[in-house]
Design a protein around this motif. Structure first.
Motif, PDB file in Angstrom:
ATOM      1  N   LYS A  18      44.191  44.225  42.025  1.00 37.07           N
ATOM      2  CA  LYS A  18      43.451  45.355  41.471  1.00 37.07           C
ATOM      3  C   LYS A  18      41.963  45.257  41.795  1.00 37.07           C
ATOM      4  CE  LYS A  18      46.815  47.602  39.525  1.00 37.07           C
ATOM      5  NZ  LYS A  18      47.250  48.901  40.077  1.00 37.07           N
ATOM      6  N   MET A  19      41.474  44.044  41.973  1.00 35.99           N
ATOM      7  CA  MET A  19      40.066  43.819  42.335  1.00 35.99           C
ATOM      8  C   MET A  19      39.137  44.670  41.464  1.00 35.99           C
ATOM      9  SD  MET A  19      40.002  41.714  45.079  1.00 35.99           S
ATOM     10  CE  MET A  19      38.629  42.149  46.136  1.00 35.99           C
ATOM     11  N   CYS A  20      39.366  44.642  40.155  1.00 34.66           N
ATOM     12  CA  CYS A  20      38.628  45.554  39.273  1.00 34.66           C
ATOM     13  C   CYS A  20      37.171  45.163  39.071  1.00 34.66           C
ATOM     14  CB  CYS A  20      39.334  45.669  37.922  1.00 34.66           C
ATOM     15  SG  CYS A  20      39.316  44.165  36.911  1.00 34.66           S
ATOM     16  N   ARG A  21      36.847  43.916  39.418  1.00 31.29           N
ATOM     17  CA  ARG A  21      35.466  43.406  39.312  1.00 31.29           C
ATOM     18  C   ARG A  21      34.878  43.599  37.911  1.00 31.29           C
ATOM     19  NH1 ARG A  21      33.622  41.623  44.059  1.00 31.29           N
ATOM     20  NH2 ARG A  21      34.703  42.329  45.951  1.00 31.29           N
ATOM     21  N   THR A  22      35.741  43.581  36.924  1.00 42.77           N
ATOM     22  CA  THR A  22      35.293  43.685  35.534  1.00 42.77           C
ATOM     23  C   THR A  22      34.571  42.411  35.114  1.00 42.77           C
ATOM     24  OG1 THR A  22      37.159  45.121  34.994  1.00 42.77           O
ATOM     25  CG2 THR A  22      36.097  43.986  33.150  1.00 42.77           C
ATOM     26  N   ASP A  23      33.541  42.565  34.319  1.00 47.98           N
ATOM     27  CA  ASP A  23      32.903  41.407  33.690  1.00 47.98           C
ATOM     28  C   ASP A  23      33.736  41.058  32.465  1.00 47.98           C
ATOM     29  OD1 ASP A  23      31.373  39.496  32.430  1.00 47.98           O
ATOM     30  OD2 ASP A  23      29.496  40.607  32.560  1.00 47.98           O
ATOM     31  N   ARG A  24      34.644  40.125  32.627  1.00 45.60           N
ATOM     32  CA  ARG A  24      35.579  39.797  31.552  1.00 45.60           C
ATOM     33  C   ARG A  24      34.928  39.011  30.419  1.00 45.60           C
ATOM     34  NH1 ARG A  24      40.804  37.519  34.585  1.00 45.60           N
ATOM     35  NH2 ARG A  24      41.236  36.801  32.456  1.00 45.60           N
ATOM     36  N   SER A  25      33.680  38.622  30.571  1.00 48.57           N
ATOM     37  CA  SER A  25      32.960  38.016  29.451  1.00 48.57           C
ATOM     38  C   SER A  25      32.512  39.086  28.452  1.00 48.57           C
ATOM     39  CB  SER A  25      31.746  37.238  29.955  1.00 48.57           C
ATOM     40  OG  SER A  25      30.774  38.118  30.496  1.00 48.57           O
ATOM     41  N   LYS A  26      32.572  40.360  28.884  1.00 48.04           N
ATOM     42  CA  LYS A  26      32.118  41.458  28.030  1.00 48.04           C
ATOM     43  C   LYS A  26      33.246  42.401  27.633  1.00 48.04           C
ATOM     44  CE  LYS A  26      27.467  41.449  30.051  1.00 48.04           C
ATOM     45  NZ  LYS A  26      26.451  42.241  30.798  1.00 48.04           N
ATOM     46  N   THR A  27      34.238  42.540  28.488  1.00 43.33           N
ATOM     47  CA  THR A  27      35.334  43.462  28.202  1.00 43.33           C
ATOM     48  C   THR A  27      36.586  43.002  28.945  1.00 43.33           C
ATOM     49  OG1 THR A  27      35.984  45.800  28.176  1.00 43.33           O
ATOM     50  CG2 THR A  27      34.813  45.011  30.139  1.00 43.33           C
ATOM     51  N   SER A  28      37.685  43.652  28.690  1.00 45.32           N
ATOM     52  CA  SER A  28      38.941  43.274  29.330  1.00 45.32           C
ATOM     53  C   SER A  28      39.075  43.922  30.698  1.00 45.32           C
ATOM     54  CB  SER A  28      40.127  43.693  28.455  1.00 45.32           C
ATOM     55  OG  SER A  28      40.076  43.049  27.197  1.00 45.32           O
ATOM     56  N   GLY A  29      39.706  43.205  31.620  1.00 40.46           N
ATOM     57  CA  GLY A  29      39.985  43.760  32.929  1.00 40.46           C
ATOM     58  C   GLY A  29      41.207  44.656  32.899  1.00 40.46           C
ATOM     59  N   PHE A  30      41.617  45.127  34.066  1.00 43.00           N
ATOM     60  CA  PHE A  30      42.820  45.966  34.154  1.00 43.00           C
ATOM     61  C   PHE A  30      44.019  45.241  33.568  1.00 43.00           C
ATOM     62  CE2 PHE A  30      46.692  47.403  36.189  1.00 43.00           C
ATOM     63  CZ  PHE A  30      46.576  48.775  36.140  1.00 43.00           C
ATOM     64  N   CYS A  31      44.040  43.924  33.710  1.00 43.75           N
ATOM     65  CA  CYS A  31      45.154  43.105  33.216  1.00 43.75           C
ATOM     66  C   CYS A  31      45.216  43.044  31.696  1.00 43.75           C
ATOM     67  CB  CYS A  31      45.031  41.692  33.779  1.00 43.75           C
ATOM     68  SG  CYS A  31      43.494  40.845  33.306  1.00 43.75           S
ATOM     69  N   GLY A  32      44.140  43.462  31.028  1.00 38.19           N
ATOM     70  CA  GLY A  32      44.090  43.412  29.572  1.00 38.19           C
ATOM     71  C   GLY A  32      43.465  42.148  29.028  1.00 38.19           C
ATOM     72  N   ALA A  33      43.058  41.230  29.913  1.00 38.66           N
ATOM     73  CA  ALA A  33      42.523  39.934  29.484  1.00 38.66           C
ATOM     74  C   ALA A  33      41.003  39.893  29.580  1.00 38.66           C
ATOM     75  CB  ALA A  33      43.116  38.823  30.335  1.00 38.66           C
ATOM     76  N   ASN A  34      40.405  39.162  28.641  1.00 34.98           N
ATOM     77  CA  ASN A  34      38.985  38.866  28.744  1.00 34.98           C
ATOM     78  C   ASN A  34      38.835  37.471  29.342  1.00 34.98           C
ATOM     79  OD1 ASN A  34      39.530  37.090  26.608  1.00 34.98           O
ATOM     80  ND2 ASN A  34      38.693  38.461  25.055  1.00 34.98           N
ATOM     81  N   ASP A  35      37.738  36.785  29.020  1.00 35.66           N
ATOM     82  CA  ASP A  35      37.508  35.473  29.636  1.00 35.66           C
ATOM     83  C   ASP A  35      38.023  34.311  28.789  1.00 35.66           C
ATOM     84  OD1 ASP A  35      35.629  35.669  27.629  1.00 35.66           O
ATOM     85  OD2 ASP A  35      34.012  34.770  28.797  1.00 35.66           O
ATOM     86  N   LYS A  36      38.930  34.601  27.868  1.00 27.59           N
ATOM     87  CA  LYS A  36      39.579  33.555  27.065  1.00 27.59           C
ATOM     88  C   LYS A  36      41.064  33.508  27.431  1.00 27.59           C
ATOM     89  CE  LYS A  36      35.883  32.825  24.457  1.00 27.59           C
ATOM     90  NZ  LYS A  36      34.991  33.886  25.017  1.00 27.59           N
ATOM     91  N   ILE A  37      41.618  32.308  27.479  1.00 24.99           N
ATOM     92  CA  ILE A  37      43.055  32.193  27.713  1.00 24.99           C
ATOM     93  C   ILE A  37      43.796  32.785  26.520  1.00 24.99           C
ATOM     94  CG2 ILE A  37      44.974  30.640  28.228  1.00 24.99           C
ATOM     95  CD1 ILE A  37      42.884  28.518  28.944  1.00 24.99           C
ATOM     96  N   LYS A  38      44.819  33.550  26.797  1.00 25.68           N
ATOM     97  CA  LYS A  38      45.626  34.120  25.726  1.00 25.68           C
ATOM     98  C   LYS A  38      47.091  33.978  26.090  1.00 25.68           C
ATOM     99  CE  LYS A  38      45.495  38.085  22.569  1.00 25.68           C
ATOM    100  NZ  LYS A  38      44.968  39.453  22.368  1.00 25.68           N
ATOM    101  N   ALA A  39      47.866  33.425  25.188  1.00 25.00           N
ATOM    102  CA  ALA A  39      49.296  33.225  25.426  1.00 25.00           C
ATOM    103  C   ALA A  39      50.079  33.670  24.206  1.00 25.00           C
ATOM    104  CB  ALA A  39      49.597  31.766  25.754  1.00 25.00           C
TER     105      ALA A  39
END
Length: 226
Positions: A18-39
């Motif tokens: 997807k190469m969304c180039r989202t800043d995952r430290s501020k918001t979630s990417g297309f994948c729905g994840a931020n910069d924290k591991i989530k399981a």
């Protein structure tokens, strides 16, 4: 590679196609994840491919989020709704060891793409204690560049090859470029693990490809990848 992983900060994420180039430290990417591991779940999984489940079960870690949005997803609460709990890299490594202690035949990373840098860090912390194979359980929708980071870490690749048709992959999984990336990704997986290595009935190294069959869509049959 080590420096790249240590310095990866998710500020412009390009881990998946997807190469969304989202800043995952501020918001979630297309994948729905931020910069924290989530399981969502970790445990012995008896319903994987027989060569992986064995008698004791595969030590599956179900990561939250996904870079595809398949309308038929069997784990939609995890992949679409992003259900799960945030954990640290250290905790992830501990989970790997705990699954091994419970008798898991392997560590099964389910939908791991968007957490690859963290997974590598966790494996670096505990791989000297792990004696069971590491499985990369993937939708097949991967960037070769991300897979190359995993060379030497993954023993068994378990990708889907869902579509050939861009029309159908766009319609059902919101990824019209699915086959373009999946076909190249699987070749890279094969380059890393070209041989099937068995220990009795259990696979220790290699590549298993799963195909999706869509009723009424014969024209989407998978073609041979040269």
């Amino acid at each position: 590679m080590t420096n790249y992983i240590m310095n990866y900060n998710f500020s412009s994420c390009t881990l998946c196609p997807k190469m969304c180039r989202t800043d995952r430290s501020k918001t979630s990417g297309f994948c729905g994840a931020n910069d924290k591991i989530k399981a969502a779940k970790a445990g012995l999984h008896l319903w994987e491919e027989p060569a992986l489940s064995g008698r004791n079960g595969s030590g599956a870690v179900f990561f939250s989020g996904c870079s595809l949005k398949c309308c038929f997803c069997q784990n939609s609460q995890i992949s679409h709704a992003n259900f799960g709990k945030e954990i640290t890299v250290q905790r992830l490594g501990d989970i790997f060891l705990e699954l091994q202690e419970q008798g898991a035949d392997n560590i099964n990373l389910v939908s791991p793409t968007h957490f690859v840098p963290y997974i590598i860090k966790a494996l670096d912390q505990v791989r000297h204690k792990l004696i069971i194979p590491i499985v990369y359980n993937s939708s097949g929708y991967e960037r070769v560049e991300t897979l190359k980071l995993l060379k030497g870490y993954i023993d068994i690749y378990l990708p889907d090859l869902k579509y050939f048709s861009s029309e159908l992959s766009g319609k059902y999984s919101h990824a019209a470029n699915y086959f373009e990336f999946a076909s190249k990704a699987i070749l890279e997986m094969h380059n890393q693990q070209p041989n099937l290595v068995w220990n009795g009935l259990l696979l220790k190294k290699g590549l298993i490809i799963r195909h999706l069959i869509l009723p009424g869509c014969r024209h989407d049959s998978i073609k041979i990848i040269n």
